[in-house]
Scaffold this motif. Structure first.
Motif, PDB file in Angstrom:
ATOM      1  N   ILE A   1       0.877  -1.178   0.000  1.00  0.00           N
ATOM      2  CA  ILE A   1       0.000   0.000   0.000  1.00  0.00           C
ATOM      3  C   ILE A   1       0.910   1.222   0.000  1.00  0.00           C
ATOM      4  O   ILE A   1       1.813   1.342   0.847  1.00  0.00           O
ATOM      5  CB  ILE A   1      -0.934  -0.003   1.218  1.00  0.00           C
ATOM      6  N   GLN A   2       0.701   2.124  -0.957  1.00  0.00           N
ATOM      7  CA  GLN A   2       1.589   3.272  -1.088  1.00  0.00           C
ATOM      8  C   GLN A   2       1.273   4.376  -0.092  1.00  0.00           C
ATOM      9  O   GLN A   2       2.167   5.026   0.450  1.00  0.00           O
ATOM     10  CB  GLN A   2       1.502   3.818  -2.513  1.00  0.00           C
ATOM     11  N   SER A   3      -0.025   4.594   0.152  1.00  0.00           N
ATOM     12  CA  SER A   3      -0.436   5.674   1.051  1.00  0.00           C
ATOM     13  C   SER A   3      -1.800   5.350   1.632  1.00  0.00           C
ATOM     14  O   SER A   3      -2.658   4.773   0.951  1.00  0.00           O
ATOM     15  CB  SER A   3      -0.516   6.997   0.289  1.00  0.00           C
ATOM     16  N   LEU A   4      -2.015   5.725   2.879  1.00  0.00           N
ATOM     17  CA  LEU A   4      -3.330   5.554   3.492  1.00  0.00           C
ATOM     18  C   LEU A   4      -4.368   6.476   2.867  1.00  0.00           C
ATOM     19  O   LEU A   4      -5.568   6.258   3.044  1.00  0.00           O
ATOM     20  CB  LEU A   4      -3.251   5.817   5.001  1.00  0.00           C
ATOM     21  N   ASP A   5      -3.913   7.460   2.129  1.00  0.00           N
ATOM     22  CA  ASP A   5      -4.830   8.393   1.491  1.00  0.00           C
ATOM     23  C   ASP A   5      -5.155   7.989   0.052  1.00  0.00           C
ATOM     24  O   ASP A   5      -5.834   8.727  -0.667  1.00  0.00           O
ATOM     25  CB  ASP A   5      -4.259   9.809   1.543  1.00  0.00           C
ATOM     26  N   ASP A   6      -4.710   6.803  -0.347  1.00  0.00           N
ATOM     27  CA  ASP A   6      -5.122   6.255  -1.641  1.00  0.00           C
ATOM     28  C   ASP A   6      -6.579   5.827  -1.583  1.00  0.00           C
ATOM     29  O   ASP A   6      -7.069   5.336  -0.557  1.00  0.00           O
ATOM     30  CB  ASP A   6      -4.277   5.023  -1.993  1.00  0.00           C
ATOM     31  N   ARG A   7      -7.275   5.980  -2.705  1.00  0.00           N
ATOM     32  CA  ARG A   7      -8.645   5.475  -2.812  1.00  0.00           C
ATOM     33  C   ARG A   7      -8.617   3.948  -2.806  1.00  0.00           C
ATOM     34  O   ARG A   7      -7.696   3.330  -3.336  1.00  0.00           O
ATOM     35  CB  ARG A   7      -9.304   5.976  -4.092  1.00  0.00           C
ATOM     36  N   VAL A   8      -9.641   3.327  -2.234  1.00  0.00           N
ATOM     37  CA  VAL A   8      -9.658   1.868  -2.151  1.00  0.00           C
ATOM     38  C   VAL A   8      -9.706   1.232  -3.534  1.00  0.00           C
ATOM     39  O   VAL A   8      -9.170   0.128  -3.743  1.00  0.00           O
ATOM     40  CB  VAL A   8     -10.834   1.363  -1.286  1.00  0.00           C
ATOM     41  N   SER A   9     -10.314   1.915  -4.502  1.00  0.00           N
ATOM     42  CA  SER A   9     -10.435   1.343  -5.840  1.00  0.00           C
ATOM     43  C   SER A   9      -9.087   1.236  -6.552  1.00  0.00           C
ATOM     44  O   SER A   9      -8.971   0.510  -7.544  1.00  0.00           O
ATOM     45  CB  SER A   9     -11.408   2.167  -6.688  1.00  0.00           C
ATOM     46  N   ARG A  10      -8.062   1.904  -6.059  1.00  0.00           N
ATOM     47  CA  ARG A  10      -6.726   1.743  -6.633  1.00  0.00           C
ATOM     48  C   ARG A  10      -6.249   0.306  -6.480  1.00  0.00           C
ATOM     49  O   ARG A  10      -5.542  -0.214  -7.353  1.00  0.00           O
ATOM     50  CB  ARG A  10      -5.739   2.708  -5.966  1.00  0.00           C
ATOM     51  N   GLN A  32     -13.079  -3.631  -8.067  1.00  0.00           N
ATOM     52  CA  GLN A  32     -14.513  -3.918  -8.032  1.00  0.00           C
ATOM     53  C   GLN A  32     -15.313  -2.779  -7.397  1.00  0.00           C
ATOM     54  O   GLN A  32     -16.522  -2.686  -7.593  1.00  0.00           O
ATOM     55  CB  GLN A  32     -14.784  -5.216  -7.274  1.00  0.00           C
ATOM     56  N   PHE A  33     -14.627  -1.897  -6.645  1.00  0.00           N
ATOM     57  CA  PHE A  33     -15.316  -0.798  -5.983  1.00  0.00           C
ATOM     58  C   PHE A  33     -15.286   0.499  -6.797  1.00  0.00           C
ATOM     59  O   PHE A  33     -15.812   1.517  -6.351  1.00  0.00           O
ATOM     60  CB  PHE A  33     -14.705  -0.541  -4.602  1.00  0.00           C
ATOM     61  N   GLU A  34     -14.677   0.475  -7.996  1.00  0.00           N
ATOM     62  CA  GLU A  34     -14.437   1.686  -8.779  1.00  0.00           C
ATOM     63  C   GLU A  34     -15.711   2.502  -8.998  1.00  0.00           C
ATOM     64  O   GLU A  34     -15.725   3.721  -8.804  1.00  0.00           O
ATOM     65  CB  GLU A  34     -13.824   1.314 -10.132  1.00  0.00           C
ATOM     66  N   ASP A  58     -10.892  -6.721   2.239  1.00  0.00           N
ATOM     67  CA  ASP A  58     -10.815  -7.120   0.838  1.00  0.00           C
ATOM     68  C   ASP A  58      -9.737  -6.319   0.109  1.00  0.00           C
ATOM     69  O   ASP A  58      -8.973  -6.868  -0.693  1.00  0.00           O
ATOM     70  CB  ASP A  58     -12.178  -6.907   0.168  1.00  0.00           C
ATOM     71  N   VAL A  59      -9.648  -5.036   0.405  1.00  0.00           N
ATOM     72  CA  VAL A  59      -8.616  -4.191  -0.200  1.00  0.00           C
ATOM     73  C   VAL A  59      -7.227  -4.689   0.188  1.00  0.00           C
ATOM     74  O   VAL A  59      -6.315  -4.763  -0.656  1.00  0.00           O
ATOM     75  CB  VAL A  59      -8.807  -2.725   0.231  1.00  0.00           C
ATOM     76  N   LEU A  60      -7.039  -5.027   1.455  1.00  0.00           N
ATOM     77  CA  LEU A  60      -5.746  -5.528   1.916  1.00  0.00           C
ATOM     78  C   LEU A  60      -5.358  -6.802   1.170  1.00  0.00           C
ATOM     79  O   LEU A  60      -4.201  -6.966   0.746  1.00  0.00           O
ATOM     80  CB  LEU A  60      -5.794  -5.778   3.422  1.00  0.00           C
ATOM     81  N   GLU A  61      -6.320  -7.713   1.014  1.00  0.00           N
ATOM     82  CA  GLU A  61      -6.020  -8.962   0.312  1.00  0.00           C
ATOM     83  C   GLU A  61      -5.654  -8.704  -1.147  1.00  0.00           C
ATOM     84  O   GLU A  61      -4.728  -9.332  -1.684  1.00  0.00           O
ATOM     85  CB  GLU A  61      -7.219  -9.902   0.412  1.00  0.00           C
ATOM     86  N   LYS A  62      -6.366  -7.783  -1.805  1.00  0.00           N
ATOM     87  CA  LYS A  62      -6.054  -7.478  -3.200  1.00  0.00           C
ATOM     88  C   LYS A  62      -4.697  -6.786  -3.315  1.00  0.00           C
ATOM     89  O   LYS A  62      -3.940  -7.018  -4.260  1.00  0.00           O
ATOM     90  CB  LYS A  62      -7.148  -6.594  -3.809  1.00  0.00           C
ATOM     91  N   ALA A  63      -4.370  -5.922  -2.363  1.00  0.00           N
ATOM     92  CA  ALA A  63      -3.103  -5.188  -2.413  1.00  0.00           C
ATOM     93  C   ALA A  63      -1.906  -6.104  -2.201  1.00  0.00           C
ATOM     94  O   ALA A  63      -0.835  -5.890  -2.786  1.00  0.00           O
ATOM     95  CB  ALA A  63      -3.113  -4.073  -1.365  1.00  0.00           C
ATOM     96  N   THR A  64      -2.059  -7.110  -1.360  1.00  0.00           N
ATOM     97  CA  THR A  64      -0.938  -7.989  -1.022  1.00  0.00           C
ATOM     98  C   THR A  64      -0.925  -9.294  -1.802  1.00  0.00           C
ATOM     99  O   THR A  64       0.109  -9.973  -1.847  1.00  0.00           O
ATOM    100  CB  THR A  64      -0.963  -8.328   0.480  1.00  0.00           C
ATOM    101  N   GLY A  65      -2.068  -9.670  -2.387  1.00  0.00           N
ATOM    102  CA  GLY A  65      -2.165 -10.959  -3.054  1.00  0.00           C
ATOM    103  C   GLY A  65      -2.225 -12.119  -2.099  1.00  0.00           C
ATOM    104  O   GLY A  65      -1.992 -13.270  -2.493  1.00  0.00           O
ATOM    105  N   LYS A  66      -2.548 -11.859  -0.833  1.00  0.00           N
ATOM    106  CA  LYS A  66      -2.615 -12.894   0.199  1.00  0.00           C
ATOM    107  C   LYS A  66      -3.905 -12.744   0.994  1.00  0.00           C
ATOM    108  O   LYS A  66      -4.399 -11.631   1.187  1.00  0.00           O
ATOM    109  CB  LYS A  66      -1.428 -12.788   1.172  1.00  0.00           C
ATOM    110  N   THR A  67      -4.408 -13.857   1.517  1.00  0.00           N
ATOM    111  CA  THR A  67      -5.538 -13.789   2.438  1.00  0.00           C
ATOM    112  C   THR A  67      -5.100 -13.114   3.730  1.00  0.00           C
ATOM    113  O   THR A  67      -3.901 -12.976   4.009  1.00  0.00           O
ATOM    114  CB  THR A  67      -6.064 -15.187   2.773  1.00  0.00           C
TER     115      THR A  67
END
Length: 436
Positions: free
Chosen positions: A162-171, A175-177, A256-265
């Motif tokens: 995760i690059q920044s806590l101020d990133d939008r979740v859809s980055r 699916q949330f775009e 869900d965002v964390l899992e998508k960002a890391t590729g891990k459950t």
């Protein structure tokens, strides 16, 4: 398409899930691949769909068997590093409510406590197991798991996933775009200030949370919960950042965002970044909506009492591992306890704010009268992880103190004037007693 793909994968696993639910505790344990089987092994379990209306005895059995009532992903322990033990007699410690004095034994009884551990300077100084629980019991966190997810967000930020806590979740989660969540930031989800409508009422059978509970007890929970959280009918009720409103829906999105960002459950993230490198003593289980694909961001962390305590130590030590590696950003602990000043977080009871990065500010309410001791734990920076029905981790970095609690409170979410008040008073008494 992403939701449909995950749902189809989950559907293929439904047969094995049904077998796991119907099996004995031993069979469920071996099916999951746990290194040791949790005890006690209760034979008859309450219905998962009725979790919010279980009676006291059902809650005890249900909370220590959550790991086998749903599909789950295991987070494995590596080389165990049990905490040193230096037990102290805390029986004389007491607190006062309405000018009535209560001892630690009274506290355990009055608050339906089924497990309590006090860790001071890295040593276990007190431990209690009630209602048949043991050091091998895996107890469920309920929403205390949100604080675990928050900590995993910190590790992902440290590692650059995760690059920044101020990133939008859809980055990170496309699916949330084009949904109501699309422009919400990770920071806003951490602070529960998304402004997205969500009804968390645990007493209302029609609330969003009650519907989420029903989804979890049914078929294809990932698709069911995704539809619930991401429905086009879900609207904003406030500008992002302006109002605090507790939301398990937002917490699910965050997981869900964390899992998508890391590729891990979530379970794999926990295992790789905390559980194994910090020397946890037992395997744990994370409630999964699809085994190996998606774990629950709002709750579902199941572990032993000592490992709850060791997780608290990991946070207290700012993510520094025994080998000296730092797993959390340098300012993480401070940011977690920078309580949001959004509307509804600042109240007469907690004028400095109620909520941080999925951690609570549960000091003695400013409005409480005829109570003692008002001070003990360091109020400004003590982090409280809180799950419904009384699951607690309190972390006081200044005093090197961690207190963890399992409970079956009569109410899912009592007011701060009830059990949460008694917890803050009792924990203050413990902190004061250990200073002597």
């Amino acid at each position: 398409m992403q939701i449909r793909t995950v749902s189809l994968l989950c559907a293929l696993l439904l047969g094995s899930t049904a077998v796991a639910r119907a099996s004995t505790a031993g069979k469920a344990c071996h099916k999951l691949g746990l290194s040791s089987c949790p005890t006690p092994a209760d034979k008859t379990l309450p219905a998962a769909k009725d979790m919010l209306t279980w009676g006291q005895a059902q809650r005890v059995i249900g909370f220590r068997n959550d790991w086998r009532m749903y599909e789950g992903d295991v987070f494995k322990a590596g080389t165990p590093s049990p905490l040193p033990v230096a037990l102290q007699d805390l029986s004389a410690l007491h607190y006062e409510v309405d000018a009535k004095r209560y001892t630690l034994a009274d506290y355990l009884s009055r608050n339906n406590v089924t497990g309590l551990m006090v860790i001071k300077n890295g040593r276990i100084v007190y431990r209690y197991y009630g209602s048949g629980n043991t050091p091998d019991t895996l107890w469920t966190s309920r929403s205390l798991g949100k604080s675990v997810v928050s900590t995993l967000i910190g590790t992902a930020l440290k590692q650059g996933h995760i690059q920044s806590l101020d990133d939008r979740v859809s980055r990170y989660d496309p699916q949330f775009e084009h949904t109501v969540w699309g422009n919400i930031t990770i920071r806003q989800l951490l602070q529960h200030v998304s402004g997205v409508a969500w009804n968390e009422d645990y007493t209302n059978p029609a609330s969003d949370f009650s519907q989420l509970t029903a989804c979890e007890a049914g078929k294809d929970p990932y698709a069911c919960v995704t539809t619930l959280v991401n429905t086009p009918d879900r609207k904003p009720v406030a500008a992002p950042g302006n109002e605090w409103s507790y939301s398990s829906g937002g917490a699910w999105v965050l997981g869900d965002v964390l899992e998508k960002a890391t590729g891990k459950t979530l379970a794999q993230n926990l295992q790789d970044n905390i559980w194994q490198p910090f020397g946890m003593t037992h395997d744990g289980v994370w409630h999964s909506y699809c085994k190996g694909q998606h774990d629950v961001g709002a709750h579902g962390f199941n572990a032993t009492l000592e490992d709850w305590g060791k997780f608290g130590l990991f946070v207290m030590n700012e993510g520094v591992l025994p080998d000296g590696r730092r797993m959390l950003p340098n300012s993480w602990l401070k940011e977690c306890s920078d309580w949001t000043r959004a509307l509804h977080s600042v109240t007469p009871s907690h004028p400095n704010g109620t909520y941080g990065f999925e951690w609570w500010h549960n000091d003695v309410p400013a409005t409480a009268s005829h109570v003692a001791p008002r001070n003990g734990m360091t109020a400004a920076r003590t982090l409280w992880a809180i799950g419904i029905f009384g699951q607690l981790i309190a972390i006081d970095p200044e005093q090197k103190l961690v207190i963890v609690q399992w409970s079956t409170w009569p109410e899912a979410e009592p007011s701060f004037a009830k059990q949460p008040l008694e917890a803050s008073l009792m924990f203050n008494a413990i902190a004061n007693g250990l200073q002597k």
